[in-house]
Enzyme design. Structure first.
Site, PDB file in Angstrom:
ATOM      1  N   ASP A 196       0.843  -1.210   0.000  1.00  0.00           N
ATOM      2  CA  ASP A 196       0.000   0.000   0.000  1.00  0.00           C
ATOM      3  C   ASP A 196       0.872   1.251   0.000  1.00  0.00           C
ATOM      4  OD1 ASP A 196      -2.280   1.522  -0.019  1.00  0.00           O
ATOM      5  OD2 ASP A 196      -2.961   0.947   1.975  1.00  0.00           O
ATOM      6  N   HIS A 336     -10.703  -1.378  -6.425  1.00  0.00           N
ATOM      7  CA  HIS A 336     -10.469  -0.285  -5.456  1.00  0.00           C
ATOM      8  C   HIS A 336      -9.588   0.832  -6.023  1.00  0.00           C
ATOM      9  CE1 HIS A 336      -9.780   1.797  -1.715  1.00  0.00           C
ATOM     10  NE2 HIS A 336      -8.486   1.511  -1.710  1.00  0.00           N
TER      11      HIS A 336
END
Ligand code: HEM
Length: 480
Positions: A196, A336
């Site tokens: 991330d 996402h």
């Protein structure tokens, strides 16, 4: 003679990897209404400890020097930041209109709109949050560091500065939450397992401050998308002290990791061995493989070399399908990363995405999944993401991405081949109705088939909107 930006505070610009940040404590506090003057005095003593880019750069230079001289000891690095909610500003008597209505109303008032669950089965809306976030929170002190020992020392010092354990205390703790980077190979990966913090915008005009842009090949955005009062901030008439501040949206997000993994196991993409089909489904829900490689560039198999390549892993626009963004061979429309930064899906229709860019500075909290949890498929211990992002306008940043994109089944638009792209499978939500939680395009061979996503795997348990002032505003407006 530094560029003024050099005195900006640490969190906006520094990439996670730049500072050896391993742990972070979020201290949410209330100011004592009868001791506001003392608070200002105490704050003035904290200000010299707040981290600027100049300090971080000096620390990193020192690390480089140590390395050269064969001394590989990590410096005891830490960083401190402070931010205030509207309730905090009001208590301090700072009443100028700061120009952000979403901030002004606070996140509790926004919870229904964000799609959070209602704890009351009928009647008035009350979000199902940790009780601490139902209390008045006036501010947040953020302490980052290379170890729990370094951070605890800083926290002790802060408790001392604000006399938190004595008669003249000016603040008290509402809740403090410790975030930790995950161990070993999982470093930098969120709890579902995906790398991330890769795609971050870089601000115009900061290239001279290497290593702050982080070397990633990413388009730059106007400074005013992140920093209040800088070119590109569309709101005029802000008070002058707000210059170079930034709004911080904080969300306390729990992640149901065993449940997410069970879902992947139960719904593998057909036509390949089950384990690979589950891995591909996960990558197609997120838009990237666990290594960070984007599915738009690596559609069928993870490519860890690409995932680690800072020059290449952001160099995509969802145009690789070469079909005017009408097919989902490589990346589902609702994945996402595509929902939260749709790139060519909007830009090729003349709609800029820059105003929606946010700088994400989150960290993980909670333990690793235990063997028992993995075997049962049920979460037993709380874990997730302390989501924090910076923007100059919350209605254009975090709130826009959550409500207008992630929660909106019809986003991205202009997709004639599908009935509706569907929810963002990671963060899409809508109050107490899960019937809309479906998305199309997970199976590249049957793109119009909707997959039912079951209940959410990301559960919001609180949050608040804050304003993080510049050092000069802290000195000139907050501490005096
Ligand atoms: C990207 C996970 C919550 C906005 C990503 C990535 C992962 C991820 C794995 C890909 C890495 C990257 O591109 O940097 C999660 C998880 C969440 C969460 C597990 C919740 C627990 C949120 C929220 C928002 C958000 C609440 C905003 C409303 C973004 C954005 C990107 C991103 C803007 C970058 C997309 C791009 O530029 O390509 N997220 N995220 N995320 N996420 Fe999230």
């Amino acid at each position: 003679n530094f560029h003024p930006i050099f005195f900006l505070k640490l969190p906006y610009l520094l990439h996670l990897a730049g500072l050896p940040k391993k742990t972070q404590t979020y201290l949410f506090f209330q100011i004592h209404a009868n001791n506001v003057d003392a608070f200002r005095t105490h704050l003035a003593q904290l200000v010299p400890h707040i981290t600027t880019i100049a300090q971080v750069k000096a620390d990193l230079d020192q690390i480089a020097k140590n390395k050269q001289s064969g001394d590989n000891q990590l410096l005891k690095l830490s960083g401190i930041n402070i931010a205030f909610s509207q309730k905090g500003l009001t208590l301090l008597g700072i009443t100028d209109a700061i120009g952000d209505d979403v901030f002004k109303a606070g996140m509790l008032a926004d919870a229904k709109n964000l799609g959070d669950k209602n704890k009351n089965s009928s009647g008035t809306f009350a979000p199902d949050w940790d009780p601490a976030f139902l209390e008045d929170i006036h501010g947040l002190i953020l302490v980052s560091g290379d170890s729990h020992t370094t951070v605890s020392k800083q926290i002790n010092h802060i408790e001392h500065l604000f006399r938190m354990n004595g008669k003249n205390a000016s603040i008290h703790k509402v809740i403090s939450i410790v975030g930790d980077v995950r161990p070993g190979e999982e470093k930098g990966h969120e709890h579902f397992g995906f790398l991330d913090g890769i795609s971050q915008p870089t601000l115009d005009g900061l290239t001279e401050f290497e290593p702050f842009p982080n070397g990633e090949k990413v388009p730059t955005i106007a400074q005013g998308v992140t920093l209040v009062g800088r070119p590109g901030d569309k709101v005029t008439n802000r008070p002058s002290w707000a210059l170079d501040g930034s709004f911080l949206s904080f969300r306390y997000l729990f992640q149901l990791v065993p449940e997410f993994n069970s879902f992947l196991q139960a719904n593998p993409i057909p036509g390949m061995p089950a384990a690979e089909g589950s891995e591909l489904l996960g990558a197609r829900l997120v838009g990237r493989w666990k290594s960070g490689a984007p599915v738009d560039l690596a559609p069928l198999k993870d490519n860890p070399t690409l995932g680690a390549d800072t020059q290449e892993r952001n160099d995509f626009r969802y145009t690789a399908d070469n079909n005017d963004q009408q097919t989902q061979d490589r990346c589902p429309f609702a994945a996402h990363t595509r929902k939260t930064n749709p790139r060519a899906d909007l830009e090729d229709h003349g709609i800029p995405t820059d105003p929606q860019r946010i700088i994400r500075r989150g960290i993980q909290f909670g333990p690793e999944v235990s063997a028992g949890e993995a075997a049962s498929g049920k979460t037993a211990q709380g874990r997730g993401l302390l989501f924090a992002c910076y923007q100059s306008n919350i209605a254009n940043g975090f709130q826009f991405i959550q409500t207008k994109w992630a929660n909106n089944v019809n986003f991205p638009p202009f997709k004639t081949a599908v009935a509706a792209p569907g929810f963002d499978p990671i963060i899409g939500q809508e109050n107490n109705d899960n019937s809309l939680r479906t998305m199309e395009g997970t199976n590249p061979a049957s793109q119009g088939t909707a997959l039912s996503l079951s209940a959410e795997w990301v559960v919001p348990k609180g949050g608040e909107y804050f304003f993080s002032p510049s050092i000069s505003a802290l000195k000139g407006t907050f501490a005096t």
